[in-house]
Each structure stands twice: as C-alpha cells, then as structure tokens.
Enzyme design. Sequence first.
Site, PDB file in Angstrom:
ATOM      1  CB  CYS A   1      -0.928   0.015   1.205  1.00 34.08           C
ATOM      2  SG  CYS A   1      -1.507  -1.618   1.646  1.00 34.08           S
TER       3      CYS A   1
ATOM      4  CG  HIS B   1      -6.361   2.138   0.417  1.00 37.07           C
ATOM      5  ND1 HIS B   1      -5.205   2.694  -0.086  1.00 37.07           N
ATOM      6  CD2 HIS B   1      -5.944   1.123   1.239  1.00 37.07           C
ATOM      7  CE1 HIS B   1      -4.153   2.047   0.405  1.00 37.07           C
ATOM      8  NE2 HIS B   1      -4.571   1.089   1.188  1.00 37.07           N
TER       9      HIS B   1
END
Lengths: 388, 136
Positions: A87, A336
């Site tokens: 991420c 996200h």
Amino acid sequence: MRDVAVIGIGCTTFGEKWGTSFRDLFLEAGALALEDANLSGEGIDALYVGNMSAGRFVEQEHIGALIADYSGMASRHIPSTRVESACCSGGLAFRQAVIAVASGLEDVVVAAGVEKMTDVETSTSVDALAAAADREWEGFVGATFPGLYAMIANDYMHRYPLTREQLAQVAVKNHYNGARNPIAQFRSEITIDTVLRSSLVADPLRLFDCSPITDGAAAVILAPLERAREFTDAPVRVLATAQASDTIALHDRRDISTLDATVVAGRRALEMARLTPSEIDLVEVHDCFTIAEICAIEDLGFCRKGEGGRLTEEGETALGGRIPVNTSGGLKACGHPVGATGIKQVCEVVQQLRGDAGRRQVEGAEIGMTHNVGGTGASVAVHILGRA
Amino acid sequence: MSVPRFWRKIRQRYNLEGTRCTSCGRTFYPPRSFCPDCRRAGETVPFRFRGRGEIVTFTVIRTASDAFAQQTPFVLAIIQLEEGPRVTGQVVLEDVSEARIGMRVRPVFRRIGTEGESGVIYYGTKYVPDVPYPDA
Ligand SMILES: [Zn+2]
C-alpha cells in the site's frame, strides 16, 4: 542535490469504476497532470509508477512498460519503472522520482500510482491484500488485513485511553471531508452510530472502520525547482523525502501499537525540512483503518502516545482544528486504490498549498505532510511539501 | 499456498521447530537462518519450542478469505511464547467471546485450512487455553 518541485497534479475520481480499465485509469490521471503542468508527453524524461498487485488484480505484470507504451512514450524509449511496496507503492514511486530529479540525472519526471481492484471478487482482493503481510506465518494461519489492524486496536485499547466512539469519530471526520472532495469514493456524511451499527469485520473493527476496495489512479509531475516556473505559476517545493522499514510480520515488532517505521520516517523528514510537527499545517495520513489514523498522528509527533483519541474527539484533527488530518477524506472516504494512494496524498497537499481545495480548504496552508504505509507498518514513506 | 511451499516448512509447522542463535542465544519462531542482532557473527541451529505462552493481543475474525471462510468466527492472536518470540496463531475456544489479553495458552496440532478446488487440507499449530483461566 537539487531542490525539487511539483509542477503538475492529476487524479481520477476514486470508486468502483466498472467501465474503466487499468490502462484507462492511468491515462486519465497522466493526461490531467500533463495538462496541469502545461506539458505534452514530449517533455517527460522518466516515469515511476506505484502499483501493488496488477498481477493478482488484472493478471498483468510489466506495468512500467505497459504504461510508457500507452502514454505514447515507448517510441521515445524513456525509462519507466514500476515501484512496489504494497500500500506504500505510490509513496515510494514519488520518492524515487524525487531522488531522480534531485540527483540531476533526470529533469522532468512523472510519479504515478494506479490500482484496478474491482475486476476480481472481493475474496480474491482480500487475499491479494493479505500478501502485504507475512504470507507464510500470518496469512497461513488465517490472518486478514483487518484482522491484523484489529489486533493493533485491541493492544492499543488495552494500554491507552481510547473509546470505541473516539475511534468511530475518525471515520465520521473523514467522511465529512470526503463529502467535500469531488474525487472521493464516498461523498456522504455519516454519524458515530453509522459506524457502531455497521457489521463487525474483526473485533473491535467494524465495516465503517475499514477503507474500501477502490479503482483509481493519480499522477504528479516533478521538475528541478529552478525550472519550475517555466511550467506553472504555483510550484510546490518538496521539503523532505523519507522512508523507513520494519519487520514484515506484526508479531515481530518492538511494540504492536507503535509503528516504529512511521516514527523514524517522520523524524527523518522533519529533520530534513528543519521543521517541528507544530509547523505543519495539514497532514494526509494512512488511515487504512480508523486505528491506523490514531497511531499515525501520535507516531508522527502531532500528540503524545495515548492522546490521539482525545485529539480526534475534540475536533483538533478536523477542518478548522489545530492540525487538519486527511482533508481529502483519507483512505476511508476518498478510497484506497492501494498503489495510487501515496500519489493521491501528494495531489491533495498540493491542492491545499495552492489554495485550490474548495470547501475543504485549510486557510493559509503553507506546509503539508504525507504519510503512506505498506502492510501493517513494514514500509513507510513520509514527505513534506511547502509553497515555493 | 502451494503444496511444495507448505511441505518445505512442514517440520517447523508441525513441531514448532524454530532456530536459536548460538552466539547470542536469541530464539526465532518462525525460524530465521540469519540472526538480525549478530548478523554474520552468529550461527543458527534448529530449536524445538514447547510453545506455551500468553495472548498479547487478539481479534475475532468474522470475514475471512476463502480458505478460512468456513471457520468464521475464529480467534486470531499474537502469542508471547515463554521461550522468547511472539507468533501469530488461532486460539480454539468454545465461545470466541472468552478470549482475553493475558490468557495462558498451549499449542495443539490441528487442521489449519482447506485450499483450492483440490481441497488440500493443511495442518499446523493452533492454541488452546492452558487452564486455569486467568479470570476463572
Ligand atoms: Zn544472535
């Protein structure tokens, strides 16, 4: 080392974009950034793209080449590099681009991030994301990503004062901000009750404590500061770039509720910029789960350990508060798309520093920070940007 | 997880076999062949853990990946082993709401998960309460 400036930004809308392919996403963000910098593709010297798992999500690797090709840059044979750190891929792509320009090796460079997550079923994406943790010794025994952050939350709540309501307030605040961001995946406000009534995912975390699965892309263009005004009237200077690592597995950390990589990267960035936390006007932190935002604001030094819940409850991290956190809506409400998140954070801070953030504008913002995390804290990138 | 990848570490998974640094004495589970403290000055040898310990933190997993979907809800915990390291593992309880930070646990050999269309079953170590319960 040369000073580096951001001269252009572009971001797609975030969400479940059924009609948009991986390639389309990147092209849209790239075109917006080029337009913002008054550039054609001709002037680009190199490309860095953050992407976590196109191999799992769209069964495509070799993303650097694919993107250079479809951006029309293959005929000029520019270097194009994929950067992966789960991420944190976007944050590290940005950092690689900053280093390339600062070194003098490359002049005008694109740093981008892209993730197309909704072409596969949810269980497949959950499993792909679990690869950011230790597959053999966490994933193998049943750990999910929400499960690992839930264990951080439980450890934190056992040791420090944090109420379930304060944790929910993180999501409420970020949805409030997301409702004021045109690119956000969720543009509706919620209440503490919305969070507390949502289903349990991994105790004590509920559905509304978790960031969603998102398609999206973002791109920024960097140039040497001395050349920045050739392209834009509002360059933003990169004041610091920092990165830190830690153990891949949560169980091997020194302290389960403190992300040491955040502490170290944050301290390195502040030292490089010669700033203290009180001089930062706004920060985009990695709130993949509500507990992650509480840990981040403490570990970056905006308050002491154990005070994050109270700071949030008292509105100090909201728009108009002492240190507005996640004005974009954060990962929670803006969405996200894992590889794109770190670049989107830079786009948000640049918009704020230019005074272009509309209804979520932080008045008089001059210095902003971004904080991007890979896994449960095994990689962290922190950047500080300032009006040039 | 692929079958070869699982079998490669089967002794370590079934028997809680980790490693120990002969230079500083630090123990590692999961096994490490390289001591992060001593680096090249250390040498690691196999070390069998008894695996008793206590829950440092835990969660109840309600939504799992496909391989674990049939087991939900289940307790996942980080366990501090008496012999040094911390491990992540499932704690088998009649009622998941019984899990507590500080609860004493011991290892048991159990089925971990089922994977893929072939239905390959993986075994390994889970944990059960090591009576007496701390708050019983
Ligand atoms: Zn050693």
